[in-house]
Design a protein around this motif. Sequence first.
Motif, PDB file in Angstrom:
ATOM      1  N   LEU A 121       0.827  -1.210   0.000  1.00 54.82           N
ATOM      2  CA  LEU A 121       0.000   0.000   0.000  1.00 54.82           C
ATOM      3  C   LEU A 121       0.862   1.261   0.000  1.00 54.82           C
ATOM      4  O   LEU A 121       0.573   2.216  -0.727  1.00 54.82           O
ATOM      5  CB  LEU A 121      -0.954  -0.020   1.188  1.00 54.82           C
ATOM      6  CG  LEU A 121      -2.069  -1.070   1.072  1.00 54.82           C
ATOM      7  CD1 LEU A 121      -2.724  -1.306   2.421  1.00 54.82           C
ATOM      8  CD2 LEU A 121      -3.081  -0.652   0.032  1.00 54.82           C
ATOM      9  N   LEU A 122       1.929   1.264   0.791  1.00 54.24           N
ATOM     10  CA  LEU A 122       2.845   2.410   0.782  1.00 54.24           C
ATOM     11  C   LEU A 122       3.433   2.623  -0.607  1.00 54.24           C
ATOM     12  O   LEU A 122       3.533   3.760  -1.086  1.00 54.24           O
ATOM     13  CB  LEU A 122       3.985   2.192   1.779  1.00 54.24           C
ATOM     14  CG  LEU A 122       3.720   2.550   3.221  1.00 54.24           C
ATOM     15  CD1 LEU A 122       4.912   2.160   4.088  1.00 54.24           C
ATOM     16  CD2 LEU A 122       3.422   4.025   3.374  1.00 54.24           C
ATOM     17  N   MET A 123       3.823   1.544  -1.260  1.00 51.92           N
ATOM     18  CA  MET A 123       4.412   1.651  -2.584  1.00 51.92           C
ATOM     19  C   MET A 123       3.395   2.126  -3.619  1.00 51.92           C
ATOM     20  O   MET A 123       3.756   2.823  -4.573  1.00 51.92           O
ATOM     21  CB  MET A 123       5.031   0.318  -3.009  1.00 51.92           C
ATOM     22  CG  MET A 123       6.231  -0.108  -2.173  1.00 51.92           C
ATOM     23  SD  MET A 123       7.522   1.154  -2.008  1.00 51.92           S
ATOM     24  CE  MET A 123       8.133   1.262  -3.680  1.00 51.92           C
ATOM     25  N   LEU A 124       2.139   1.773  -3.450  1.00 50.19           N
ATOM     26  CA  LEU A 124       1.111   2.266  -4.362  1.00 50.19           C
ATOM     27  C   LEU A 124       0.943   3.777  -4.214  1.00 50.19           C
ATOM     28  O   LEU A 124       0.865   4.496  -5.215  1.00 50.19           O
ATOM     29  CB  LEU A 124      -0.220   1.551  -4.119  1.00 50.19           C
ATOM     30  CG  LEU A 124      -0.286   0.111  -4.612  1.00 50.19           C
ATOM     31  CD1 LEU A 124      -1.556  -0.567  -4.137  1.00 50.19           C
ATOM     32  CD2 LEU A 124      -0.180   0.056  -6.126  1.00 50.19           C
ATOM     33  N   PHE A 125       0.904   4.260  -2.972  1.00 53.02           N
ATOM     34  CA  PHE A 125       0.843   5.706  -2.767  1.00 53.02           C
ATOM     35  C   PHE A 125       2.092   6.367  -3.341  1.00 53.02           C
ATOM     36  O   PHE A 125       2.026   7.395  -3.996  1.00 53.02           O
ATOM     37  CB  PHE A 125       0.703   6.049  -1.279  1.00 53.02           C
ATOM     38  CG  PHE A 125      -0.683   5.836  -0.725  1.00 53.02           C
ATOM     39  CD1 PHE A 125      -1.733   6.655  -1.116  1.00 53.02           C
ATOM     40  CD2 PHE A 125      -0.928   4.838   0.192  1.00 53.02           C
ATOM     41  CE1 PHE A 125      -3.008   6.480  -0.610  1.00 53.02           C
ATOM     42  CE2 PHE A 125      -2.204   4.649   0.711  1.00 53.02           C
ATOM     43  CZ  PHE A 125      -3.244   5.468   0.309  1.00 53.02           C
ATOM     44  N   TRP A 126       3.249   5.760  -3.077  1.00 55.15           N
ATOM     45  CA  TRP A 126       4.533   6.288  -3.558  1.00 55.15           C
ATOM     46  C   TRP A 126       4.548   6.379  -5.073  1.00 55.15           C
ATOM     47  O   TRP A 126       4.978   7.375  -5.645  1.00 55.15           O
ATOM     48  CB  TRP A 126       5.641   5.375  -3.046  1.00 55.15           C
ATOM     49  CG  TRP A 126       7.030   5.719  -3.469  1.00 55.15           C
ATOM     50  CD1 TRP A 126       7.833   6.693  -2.959  1.00 55.15           C
ATOM     51  CD2 TRP A 126       7.812   5.051  -4.470  1.00 55.15           C
ATOM     52  NE1 TRP A 126       9.066   6.667  -3.565  1.00 55.15           N
ATOM     53  CE2 TRP A 126       9.073   5.673  -4.500  1.00 55.15           C
ATOM     54  CE3 TRP A 126       7.570   3.988  -5.326  1.00 55.15           C
ATOM     55  CZ2 TRP A 126      10.077   5.274  -5.368  1.00 55.15           C
ATOM     56  CZ3 TRP A 126       8.572   3.581  -6.185  1.00 55.15           C
ATOM     57  CH2 TRP A 126       9.821   4.229  -6.200  1.00 55.15           C
TER      58      TRP A 126
END
Length: 150
Positions: A121-126
């Motif tokens: 999820l963090l990488m998707l936001f990133w």
Amino acid sequence: MFDVLVYLYENYWRPEACPEPDQLRRKLSAVGFESDEIHDALQWLDGLDSAVTPLLAAPATLSQRIYLPREEDQLGPQGLGFLRFLESAGVLTPELREQAIDRAMAAGEGPLPLDDLKIILLMLFWSRGEEPDALVLDELFDVPEDRVIH
């Protein structure tokens, strides 16, 4: 693979800030990551672009996502609950949820640990160049064992 993704998140503000793939491989190798980890992480990141498929139709307000058995196995009960929690909080759009499921399915054998889903999820936001709000970041970095109940 997830250690490499966390390193990229912590060291490059946006995906555009990352060096070209060959130079990035060398940098990651110099930091101490194994070539298999680097390959898997970069391949997983390449899949982020293909995971940006828009939904055919916007879901109705009362619609519900039905998970395939293989998705349930991959995400596990904690992961499914976490996705539902983020959706109910209005943080996770249907499109972002589908991208998270796609990238979780591409992450290897399941069930996927909740910490790994949080990294996805963090990488998707990133990858979108978005910083989740402070409460979402707290939830993504929260360690349940460290919680104090009053």
